[in-house]
Design an enzyme around this catalytic site. Structure first.
Site, PDB file in Angstrom:
ATOM      1  N   GLU A   2      -0.148 125.475  91.106  1.00  0.00           N
ATOM      2  CA  GLU A   2       0.988 126.341  90.817  1.00  0.00           C
ATOM      3  C   GLU A   2       1.804 126.548  92.094  1.00  0.00           C
ATOM      4  O   GLU A   2       1.271 126.649  93.179  1.00  0.00           O
ATOM      5  CB  GLU A   2       0.486 127.691  90.301  1.00  0.00           C
ATOM      6  CG  GLU A   2       1.587 128.682  89.971  1.00  0.00           C
ATOM      7  CD  GLU A   2       1.070 130.039  89.534  1.00  0.00           C
ATOM      8  OE1 GLU A   2       1.772 130.707  88.764  1.00  0.00           O
ATOM      9  OE2 GLU A   2      -0.043 130.430  89.962  1.00  0.00           O
ATOM     10  N   LYS A  35       5.582 128.675  82.294  1.00  0.00           N
ATOM     11  CA  LYS A  35       4.445 129.597  82.193  1.00  0.00           C
ATOM     12  C   LYS A  35       4.707 130.677  81.144  1.00  0.00           C
ATOM     13  O   LYS A  35       5.741 131.352  81.169  1.00  0.00           O
ATOM     14  CB  LYS A  35       4.209 130.232  83.566  1.00  0.00           C
ATOM     15  CG  LYS A  35       2.969 131.100  83.688  1.00  0.00           C
ATOM     16  CD  LYS A  35       2.850 131.585  85.129  1.00  0.00           C
ATOM     17  CE  LYS A  35       1.608 132.420  85.376  1.00  0.00           C
ATOM     18  NZ  LYS A  35       1.557 132.872  86.785  1.00  0.00           N
ATOM     19  N   CYS A  43      -2.127 129.113  85.674  1.00  0.00           N
ATOM     20  CA  CYS A  43      -2.741 130.277  86.323  1.00  0.00           C
ATOM     21  C   CYS A  43      -3.088 131.413  85.350  1.00  0.00           C
ATOM     22  O   CYS A  43      -4.049 131.328  84.613  1.00  0.00           O
ATOM     23  CB  CYS A  43      -1.835 130.752  87.462  1.00  0.00           C
ATOM     24  SG  CYS A  43      -2.680 131.788  88.691  1.00  0.00           S
TER      25      CYS A  43
END
Length: 279
Positions: free
Chosen positions: A41, A113, A154
C-alpha cells in the site's frame, strides 16, 4: 507452479526515489523467475503531512511512479501489482488505488480501497483516512499469470464481506498490500491474513511497508505469502525482529488449491443466512 515476488518497502516522501526502488525490485523479481511482483500500500508516497503530500500527488496520467512501473514491466516482461498509489481525483479528493499491470505495461485492473482507516488507537495514534481519500465502491478481480486475483488494501482485511465476495468470485489468489501500524500489526496481522486465506481457500499475498519512514511513522512489515490451508510460506520479518526492505519469493501450486478445496469444500458448502444473499 508459478512464482510470485513480494517487495517489502520503506516508502518515503519522494516519488522519484520510490519509483526507482520499485523499478529495481521489478528487475530483481524478473531475475528470480517471478511471473508477477507485488508491492505494498502507498508504494509511491508515504507522507502523513497532507499539505506537503498534496504537492506530489497527481492524476493517473501524470503519476511518475505509475509511468515508471508500466515502462519497467514492459521492458522486463513481468506483471506487477502496485499495492496502491495516492491518486488525485477530479473532485479534489484522493483515491487509495491499486493497479494490476501486465507484461506489456498495460493496466489490466484498478481497485480503490473500500474501507477508510478512521481510528483512534490506545497508543495515542489517530488516523482519519476519509478526510483526504474517497472510498471505492466495487469488488475487483482480474485474470493474471497466477490465476484469478482478488484485490484488497490494508484495512479492508478486517471486513469479511469483501472476502466473502472474492471467494464467491473464485479467486485463486488475494492480494492484501498494507502499511500496518506496529500495535495493530502485532495484535492482528498474521491472524487475519491466515484467516482470509482459509476462508477463501486461496493463496494470500501481502506485501507490506516496514520500519521507520521519512514522515516519522513506523510500520509493521512482515510481508506474507500464505497458502490456502493457512500455512505461512513466506514471512519477511518486520519492526519487531529486524526485518527490512527487500524482495522475497513464494511459489504457488494450483494443485494445492485444488487439494484444499476438495478436503474442505467450504466454498461449495456455503448456505444463505437470513438477511444475507446466497452464494
Amino acid at each position: 507452479m508459478t512464482r510470485a515476488a513480494l517487495f517489502q518497502m520503506t516508502t518515503g516522501i519522494d516519488p522519484q526515489a520510490n519509483a526507482a526502488a520499485i523499478v529495481d525490485a521489478i528487475v530483481q523479481a524478473r531475475a528470480g523467475s517471478a511471473a508477477m511482483l507485488f508491492t505494498p500500500e502507498m508504494s509511491g508516497l508515504l507522507d502523513r503531512k497532507r499539505d506537503r503530500a498534496r504537492a506530489a500527488i497527481r492524476g493517473e496520467g501524470d503519476d511518475v511512479v505509475l509511468a515508471a512501473v508500466r515502462e519497467a514491466a514492459r521492458r522486463e516482461g513481468i506483471w506487477v501489482h502496485i499495492g496502491s498509489l495516492a491518486i488525485a481525483r477530479e473532485d479534489g479528493k484522493w483515491a487509495n488505488r491499486a493497479f494490476v499491470i501486465d507484461d506489456a505495461g498495460e493496466i489490466r485492473a484498478r481497485y480503490d480501497k473500500l474501507h477508510m482507516f478512521d481510528v483512534d488507537l490506545a497508543t495515542g495514534e489517530s488516523w482519519r483516512e476519509s478526510n483526504a481519500y474517497t472510498a471505492g465502491e466495487e469488488v475487483v478481480t482480474v485474470e493474471t499469470p497466477l490465476g484469478r486475483l482478488g484485490l484488497a488494501i490494508c484495512y479492508d482485511v478486517r471486513f469479511p464481506a469483501l472476502f466473502e465476495a472474492l471467494g464467491r468470485a473464485g479467486c485463486d489468489v488475494i492480494a492484501i498490500p498494507a502499511a500496518f501500524t506496529v500495535p495493530t500489526g502485532k495484535a492482528h496481522w498474521h491472524l487475519m491474513q491466515r484467516a482470509r486465506a482459509v476462508e477463501a481457500s486461496a493463496y494470500v499475498l501481502s506485501a507490506a511497508q516496514v520500519g521507520r519512514h521519512e514522515d516519522g511513522r513506523e510500520t509493521y512489515g512482515h510481508s506474507l505469502g500464505i497458502d490456502p490451508w493457512g500455512e505461512v510460506l513466506l514471512d519477511m520479518g518486520g519492526a519487531d525482529d529486524g526485518g527490512s526492505a527487500g524482495v522475497g519469493f513464494v511459489d504457488l501450486d494450483p494443485a494445492r488449491t485444488a487439494e484444499v478445496r476438495t478436503q474442505l469444500p467450504s466454498l461449495a458448502n456455503r448456505r444463505a443466512i437470513a438477511g444475507q444473499p446466497a452464494s
